[in-house]
Design a protein around this motif. Sequence first.
Motif, PDB file in Angstrom:
ATOM      1  N   LYS A   1       0.841  -1.191   0.000  1.00 14.71           N
ATOM      2  CA  LYS A   1       0.000   0.000   0.000  1.00 14.71           C
ATOM      3  C   LYS A   1       0.879   1.245   0.000  1.00 14.71           C
ATOM      4  CE  LYS A   1      -2.790  -2.613   3.286  1.00 14.71           C
ATOM      5  NZ  LYS A   1      -3.248  -2.635   4.692  1.00 14.71           N
ATOM      6  N   ASN A   2       0.413   2.285  -0.646  1.00 15.95           N
ATOM      7  CA  ASN A   2       1.111   3.576  -0.671  1.00 15.95           C
ATOM      8  C   ASN A   2       2.562   3.419  -1.122  1.00 15.95           C
ATOM      9  OD1 ASN A   2      -1.152   5.032   0.436  1.00 15.95           O
ATOM     10  ND2 ASN A   2      -0.622   4.122   2.427  1.00 15.95           N
ATOM     11  N   ALA A   3       2.791   2.533  -2.086  1.00 12.80           N
ATOM     12  CA  ALA A   3       4.152   2.219  -2.507  1.00 12.80           C
ATOM     13  C   ALA A   3       4.363   2.394  -4.000  1.00 12.80           C
ATOM     14  CB  ALA A   3       4.501   0.787  -2.102  1.00 12.80           C
ATOM     15  N   GLY A   4       3.436   3.067  -4.670  1.00 15.63           N
ATOM     16  CA  GLY A   4       3.585   3.258  -6.106  1.00 15.63           C
ATOM     17  C   GLY A   4       3.591   1.925  -6.828  1.00 15.63           C
ATOM     18  N   ASP A   5       4.633   1.698  -7.625  1.00 16.40           N
ATOM     19  CA  ASP A   5       4.740   0.455  -8.390  1.00 16.40           C
ATOM     20  C   ASP A   5       5.486  -0.646  -7.645  1.00 16.40           C
ATOM     21  OD1 ASP A   5       3.442   1.647 -10.544  1.00 16.40           O
ATOM     22  OD2 ASP A   5       5.321   2.393 -11.421  1.00 16.40           O
ATOM     23  N   SER A   6       5.983  -0.350  -6.458  1.00 17.95           N
ATOM     24  CA  SER A   6       6.795  -1.324  -5.734  1.00 17.95           C
ATOM     25  C   SER A   6       5.974  -2.552  -5.352  1.00 17.95           C
ATOM     26  CB  SER A   6       7.399  -0.694  -4.472  1.00 17.95           C
ATOM     27  OG  SER A   6       8.267   0.353  -4.811  1.00 17.95           O
ATOM     28  N   LYS A   7       6.636  -3.692  -5.313  1.00 14.55           N
ATOM     29  CA  LYS A   7       5.984  -4.959  -5.006  1.00 14.55           C
ATOM     30  C   LYS A   7       6.733  -5.672  -3.882  1.00 14.55           C
ATOM     31  CE  LYS A   7       4.766  -5.674  -9.894  1.00 14.55           C
ATOM     32  NZ  LYS A   7       4.926  -6.589 -11.059  1.00 14.55           N
ATOM     33  N   THR A   8       6.030  -6.626  -3.264  1.00 12.04           N
ATOM     34  CA  THR A   8       6.731  -7.521  -2.349  1.00 12.04           C
ATOM     35  C   THR A   8       7.655  -8.425  -3.166  1.00 12.04           C
ATOM     36  OG1 THR A   8       4.975  -9.190  -2.447  1.00 12.04           O
ATOM     37  CG2 THR A   8       4.827  -7.524  -0.700  1.00 12.04           C
ATOM     38  N   GLN A   9       8.721  -8.879  -2.528  1.00 12.18           N
ATOM     39  CA  GLN A   9       9.684  -9.766  -3.173  1.00 12.18           C
ATOM     40  C   GLN A   9       9.614 -11.141  -2.501  1.00 12.18           C
ATOM     41  OE1 GLN A   9      11.453  -8.391  -5.852  1.00 12.18           O
ATOM     42  NE2 GLN A   9      10.120  -6.639  -5.398  1.00 12.18           N
ATOM     43  N   THR A  10      10.170 -12.143  -3.164  1.00 11.74           N
ATOM     44  CA  THR A  10      10.284 -13.465  -2.564  1.00 11.74           C
ATOM     45  C   THR A  10      11.635 -13.576  -1.868  1.00 11.74           C
ATOM     46  OG1 THR A  10      11.169 -14.357  -4.638  1.00 11.74           O
ATOM     47  CG2 THR A  10       8.789 -14.547  -4.278  1.00 11.74           C
ATOM     48  N   PRO A  11      11.798 -14.511  -0.924  1.00  8.95           N
ATOM     49  CA  PRO A  11      13.106 -14.708  -0.293  1.00  8.95           C
ATOM     50  C   PRO A  11      14.182 -14.969  -1.341  1.00  8.95           C
ATOM     51  CG  PRO A  11      11.420 -15.909   0.905  1.00  8.95           C
ATOM     52  CD  PRO A  11      10.762 -15.384  -0.339  1.00  8.95           C
ATOM     53  N   LEU A  12      15.324 -14.338  -1.177  1.00  7.62           N
ATOM     54  CA  LEU A  12      16.406 -14.443  -2.157  1.00  7.62           C
ATOM     55  C   LEU A  12      17.316 -15.609  -1.782  1.00  7.62           C
ATOM     56  CD1 LEU A  12      17.736 -13.315  -4.667  1.00  7.62           C
ATOM     57  CD2 LEU A  12      18.968 -11.681  -3.233  1.00  7.62           C
ATOM     58  N   CYS A  13      17.260 -16.657  -2.582  1.00  7.24           N
ATOM     59  CA  CYS A  13      18.031 -17.876  -2.306  1.00  7.24           C
ATOM     60  C   CYS A  13      19.290 -17.880  -3.161  1.00  7.24           C
ATOM     61  CB  CYS A  13      17.181 -19.105  -2.553  1.00  7.24           C
ATOM     62  SG  CYS A  13      15.683 -19.135  -1.555  1.00  7.24           S
ATOM     63  N   LEU A  14      20.155 -16.924  -2.902  1.00  3.33           N
ATOM     64  CA  LEU A  14      21.374 -16.717  -3.671  1.00  3.33           C
ATOM     65  C   LEU A  14      22.435 -16.191  -2.716  1.00  3.33           C
ATOM     66  CD1 LEU A  14      22.280 -16.768  -6.722  1.00  3.33           C
ATOM     67  CD2 LEU A  14      21.832 -14.313  -6.722  1.00  3.33           C
ATOM     68  N   VAL A  15      23.593 -16.815  -2.675  1.00  2.00           N
ATOM     69  CA  VAL A  15      24.646 -16.387  -1.755  1.00  2.00           C
ATOM     70  C   VAL A  15      25.207 -15.061  -2.254  1.00  2.00           C
ATOM     71  CG1 VAL A  15      26.806 -17.038  -0.635  1.00  2.00           C
ATOM     72  CG2 VAL A  15      25.174 -18.815  -1.317  1.00  2.00           C
ATOM     73  N   HIS A  16      25.106 -14.018  -1.426  1.00  2.00           N
ATOM     74  CA  HIS A  16      25.464 -12.684  -1.908  1.00  2.00           C
ATOM     75  C   HIS A  16      25.743 -11.738  -0.746  1.00  2.00           C
ATOM     76  CE1 HIS A  16      21.267 -12.082  -0.789  1.00  2.00           C
ATOM     77  NE2 HIS A  16      21.467 -10.774  -0.832  1.00  2.00           N
ATOM     78  N   GLY A  17      26.324 -10.591  -1.091  1.00  2.00           N
ATOM     79  CA  GLY A  17      26.447  -9.447  -0.207  1.00  2.00           C
ATOM     80  C   GLY A  17      25.836  -8.260  -0.905  1.00  2.00           C
ATOM     81  N   ASP A  18      25.252  -7.323  -0.161  1.00  2.00           N
ATOM     82  CA  ASP A  18      24.447  -6.261  -0.767  1.00  2.00           C
ATOM     83  C   ASP A  18      25.261  -5.112  -1.360  1.00  2.00           C
ATOM     84  OD1 ASP A  18      22.358  -7.774   0.049  1.00  2.00           O
ATOM     85  OD2 ASP A  18      21.521  -6.327   1.459  1.00  2.00           O
ATOM     86  N   TYR A  19      26.536  -4.986  -0.975  1.00  2.00           N
ATOM     87  CA  TYR A  19      27.366  -3.888  -1.489  1.00  2.00           C
ATOM     88  C   TYR A  19      28.775  -4.381  -1.760  1.00  2.00           C
ATOM     89  CZ  TYR A  19      23.573  -0.768  -0.187  1.00  2.00           C
ATOM     90  OH  TYR A  19      22.354  -0.163  -0.100  1.00  2.00           O
ATOM     91  N   THR A  20      29.510  -3.596  -2.547  1.00  2.00           N
ATOM     92  CA  THR A  20      30.908  -3.881  -2.847  1.00  2.00           C
ATOM     93  C   THR A  20      31.764  -2.701  -2.382  1.00  2.00           C
ATOM     94  OG1 THR A  20      30.954  -2.841  -5.043  1.00  2.00           O
ATOM     95  CG2 THR A  20      30.129  -5.116  -4.920  1.00  2.00           C
ATOM     96  N   ASP A  21      33.071  -2.837  -2.554  1.00  2.00           N
ATOM     97  CA  ASP A  21      33.964  -1.748  -2.152  1.00  2.00           C
ATOM     98  C   ASP A  21      33.743  -0.497  -2.993  1.00  2.00           C
ATOM     99  OD1 ASP A  21      34.928  -2.919  -4.458  1.00  2.00           O
ATOM    100  OD2 ASP A  21      37.026  -2.925  -3.834  1.00  2.00           O
ATOM    101  N   ARG A  22      33.117  -0.649  -4.168  1.00  2.00           N
ATOM    102  CA  ARG A  22      32.793   0.520  -5.002  1.00  2.00           C
ATOM    103  C   ARG A  22      31.378   1.023  -4.762  1.00  2.00           C
ATOM    104  NH1 ARG A  22      35.678  -2.832  -8.439  1.00  2.00           N
ATOM    105  NH2 ARG A  22      33.752  -3.797  -9.191  1.00  2.00           N
TER     106      ARG A  22
END
Length: 410
Positions: A173-194
Amino acid sequence: MTTTLHGENDNADHSSLAAASSSAAAADTTTKTVWGTFQYVHPSTTVAHLGRDTTGDDAGTIQNATWTSYTVQVEDVRGRTVQPTLQVNGVQLTFSPLYHHSNNDNNNDIPMIDFLDQHDVLQRYYPHCEGLVRQCLTTIQGKDEEQEAVPYLVRAFDHNVRIHAAQQPPALKNAGDSKTQTPLCLVHGDYTDRSAPRRLEYLSQPPRANDVWRSMSLTSSDHGLLDPQLVQEAIQGDDETGTRRRRRFAIINVWRNIDPIHPVRQWPLACVDATTLSPETDVRTLQIQYTDRIGENYLVTYNASHNWMYWSDMTHDEALVLKQWDSAGTTNPAPPTTQAQAPPTSEQTQEQKEENNNNNNNNNNKDNKDDTNKEDFVSTFCIHSAFELPGQELKNLERRSIEVRCVVIY
């Protein structure tokens, strides 16, 4: 009975769950493990690419990447006597109730946060996350407490709501076009040194297409969320060589189960102990093309030294606090020496997986149980992934969660 929301300025104790959570967990010091299958990127991958639209959906699949699945043991650390910490391991569990109750009948109940309503999340939950992160960080003893250990500013700036359900998840609600996401089943980190310092710089500029804080009343469309001068002091050096920044900065996630009744019984979030990661060999870059900027994540290659851990049955009153970047992070030590062996892929027999993981655990886990004593080590980021818990009875259980990103400038 009155229900009151804990906010940024409350004096609520956000101490580690090891001291404040369930008595059953505190009494159980037995190591428990489950099997989990994780999607790693193949070492041959160099730079992968992905497009993302303004709804938060990814445009197609990740390009220029090859994937391999590995089934490994994941330790349930809820029963550890010495709990993982944000400072050393990159993640910690906190007891962080959103509401407390009073018997004063003269007051009206404050409604619970609607996590599907973006306005409610921005106005009521963001301040709580800021207060929680500040509390967690101010309890860490640094070498230079005045500059390095005390947050000068904590600001929440982004979030995702993730739902795994048998039926179509509800809309935001009140989120424009944004949607809920599914759990991300991928080994990752959200940021890099750049991308970490670049994201900080973007936050000092007018909001971009995917920034949820565009609707926050504390800023206008032509102003940034952060003071540009403060940001420059955090991302640039203070002398001609640029070897030392005037300020330290970090990006920290707050992950919470948003189901007020049911604990997380399926698709929990698992994390790699930061002391068992070797960034110089383990990570690859994923470039994410937004409509008006380029972001970067880390993808991860398999390493038998990775020590996976999770907290079972997380409740609504608990939160995981995990690092996505810390400019003061130290270089990870070399992983413990292990006997050469074939990596445990998902196709291996149960006996082969047990043999490999027992060898790894003998070398790694016995030392990592007490790794909060590594006072000189500061984690830089926390690799993580959702994973499916084994058991047919858990197959169709829902998981509802929210993750809020906070920027910290010291």
